[in-house]
Enzyme design. Sequence first.
Site, PDB file in Angstrom:
ATOM      1  N   LYS A  93     -34.539 -50.840 -60.574  1.00 59.04           N
ATOM      2  CA  LYS A  93     -34.347 -49.461 -61.019  1.00 59.04           C
ATOM      3  C   LYS A  93     -33.965 -48.599 -59.840  1.00 59.04           C
ATOM      4  O   LYS A  93     -34.614 -48.655 -58.794  1.00 59.04           O
ATOM      5  CB  LYS A  93     -35.693 -48.928 -61.550  1.00 59.04           C
ATOM      6  N   SER A 143     -39.515 -37.577 -66.472  1.00 59.27           N
ATOM      7  CA  SER A 143     -38.979 -37.713 -65.113  1.00 59.27           C
ATOM      8  C   SER A 143     -37.458 -37.809 -65.151  1.00 59.27           C
ATOM      9  O   SER A 143     -36.773 -37.268 -64.282  1.00 59.27           O
ATOM     10  CB  SER A 143     -39.532 -38.973 -64.438  1.00 59.27           C
ATOM     11  N   HIS A 189     -47.227 -35.795 -66.752  1.00 62.12           N
ATOM     12  CA  HIS A 189     -48.055 -36.871 -66.174  1.00 62.12           C
ATOM     13  C   HIS A 189     -49.391 -36.298 -65.701  1.00 62.12           C
ATOM     14  O   HIS A 189     -50.444 -36.908 -65.914  1.00 62.12           O
ATOM     15  CB  HIS A 189     -47.369 -37.503 -64.952  1.00 62.12           C
ATOM     16  N   ARG A 249     -45.114 -39.334 -76.250  1.00 59.70           N
ATOM     17  CA  ARG A 249     -44.448 -38.067 -76.509  1.00 59.70           C
ATOM     18  C   ARG A 249     -43.724 -38.029 -77.848  1.00 59.70           C
ATOM     19  O   ARG A 249     -43.394 -36.967 -78.344  1.00 59.70           O
ATOM     20  CB  ARG A 249     -43.389 -37.798 -75.423  1.00 59.70           C
TER      21      ARG A 249
HETATM   22  P1  ADP Z   1     -41.878 -45.227 -67.270  1.00 57.12           P
HETATM   23  O1  ADP Z   1     -43.138 -46.046 -67.104  1.00 57.12           O
HETATM   24  O2  ADP Z   1     -41.115 -45.500 -68.529  1.00 57.12           O
HETATM   25  O3  ADP Z   1     -41.016 -45.089 -66.059  1.00 57.12           O
HETATM   26  P2  ADP Z   1     -43.033 -42.730 -66.662  1.00 57.12           P
HETATM   27  O4  ADP Z   1     -43.319 -43.227 -65.332  1.00 57.12           O
HETATM   28  O5  ADP Z   1     -42.237 -41.466 -66.765  1.00 57.12           O
HETATM   29  O6  ADP Z   1     -42.391 -43.775 -67.580  1.00 57.12           O
HETATM   30  O7  ADP Z   1     -44.376 -42.465 -67.460  1.00 57.12           O
HETATM   31  C1  ADP Z   1     -45.545 -43.226 -67.405  1.00 57.12           C
HETATM   32  C2  ADP Z   1     -46.346 -42.948 -68.658  1.00 57.12           C
HETATM   33  O8  ADP Z   1     -46.497 -41.549 -68.848  1.00 57.12           O
HETATM   34  C3  ADP Z   1     -45.728 -43.471 -69.945  1.00 57.12           C
HETATM   35  O9  ADP Z   1     -46.773 -43.899 -70.792  1.00 57.12           O
HETATM   36  C4  ADP Z   1     -45.051 -42.249 -70.523  1.00 57.12           C
HETATM   37  O10 ADP Z   1     -44.920 -42.330 -71.921  1.00 57.12           O
HETATM   38  C5  ADP Z   1     -46.030 -41.166 -70.127  1.00 57.12           C
HETATM   39  N1  ADP Z   1     -45.439 -39.843 -70.033  1.00 57.12           N
HETATM   40  C6  ADP Z   1     -44.329 -39.489 -69.353  1.00 57.12           C
HETATM   41  N2  ADP Z   1     -44.087 -38.170 -69.488  1.00 57.12           N
HETATM   42  C7  ADP Z   1     -45.077 -37.675 -70.275  1.00 57.12           C
HETATM   43  C8  ADP Z   1     -45.375 -36.380 -70.822  1.00 57.12           C
HETATM   44  N3  ADP Z   1     -44.598 -35.336 -70.592  1.00 57.12           N
HETATM   45  N4  ADP Z   1     -46.492 -36.254 -71.586  1.00 57.12           N
HETATM   46  C9  ADP Z   1     -47.251 -37.335 -71.848  1.00 57.12           C
HETATM   47  N5  ADP Z   1     -47.019 -38.578 -71.399  1.00 57.12           N
HETATM   48  C10 ADP Z   1     -45.949 -38.750 -70.630  1.00 57.12           C
END
Ligand code: ADP
Length: 171
Positions: A51, A138, A27, A100
Amino acid sequence: MTNVIDRNKEPVLAVYPGSFDPITVGHMDIIYRAADLFDELIVCIMVNHKKHCLFSEAERLEQVKMLFKDTANIRVDSYHGLAMAYAKEKKAKVLVRGLRSPEDFSYEYNMTFFNHRISPEVETVFLGASMDYVNISSSAVRELLAFGGNISGLVPKEIEKAIIERGGKYE
Ligand code: ADP
């Protein structure tokens, strides 16, 4: 002839929504890259009461704010509702998403269709994960924590410290 300078006069505000439960180095990479591309970036913690989260909304807000307290063009907020509704409310021009895998792409591309119906004036911009972070999520961090695995290098040092202080133990 279109005046390119006039067309680009408005500063570009982008929103990067996510659960950030917890925020990972993947992130962080997307956040810094997006903050380089756009004039201002809001990292928005999306709250979904259905969630089950490891960190509360207040904890995640505090953690992410702490990480970006010295970065001038990054703000942090939280929101209960749809990411695109938040972007529209803030009059953002861009919604940033990270990709990803083909699975991420397929999900996100489908979302773009619905998001466009909510707010056609907000463009979704996809940033591909950097090679070093492509496998980091995460949910994997939460899983490792649940089984006492080492999360070092997967989350920023400050977050690792917060997890330890909160009683998260791992070898
Ligand atoms: P969600 O919204 O599904 O709970 P997250 O909060 O983990 O997902 O992620 C928010 C955004 O960051 C999403 O677009 C996700 O694809 C992206 N993301 C998460 N981990 C990574 C990573 N390691 N590299 C690039 N983008 C990521």
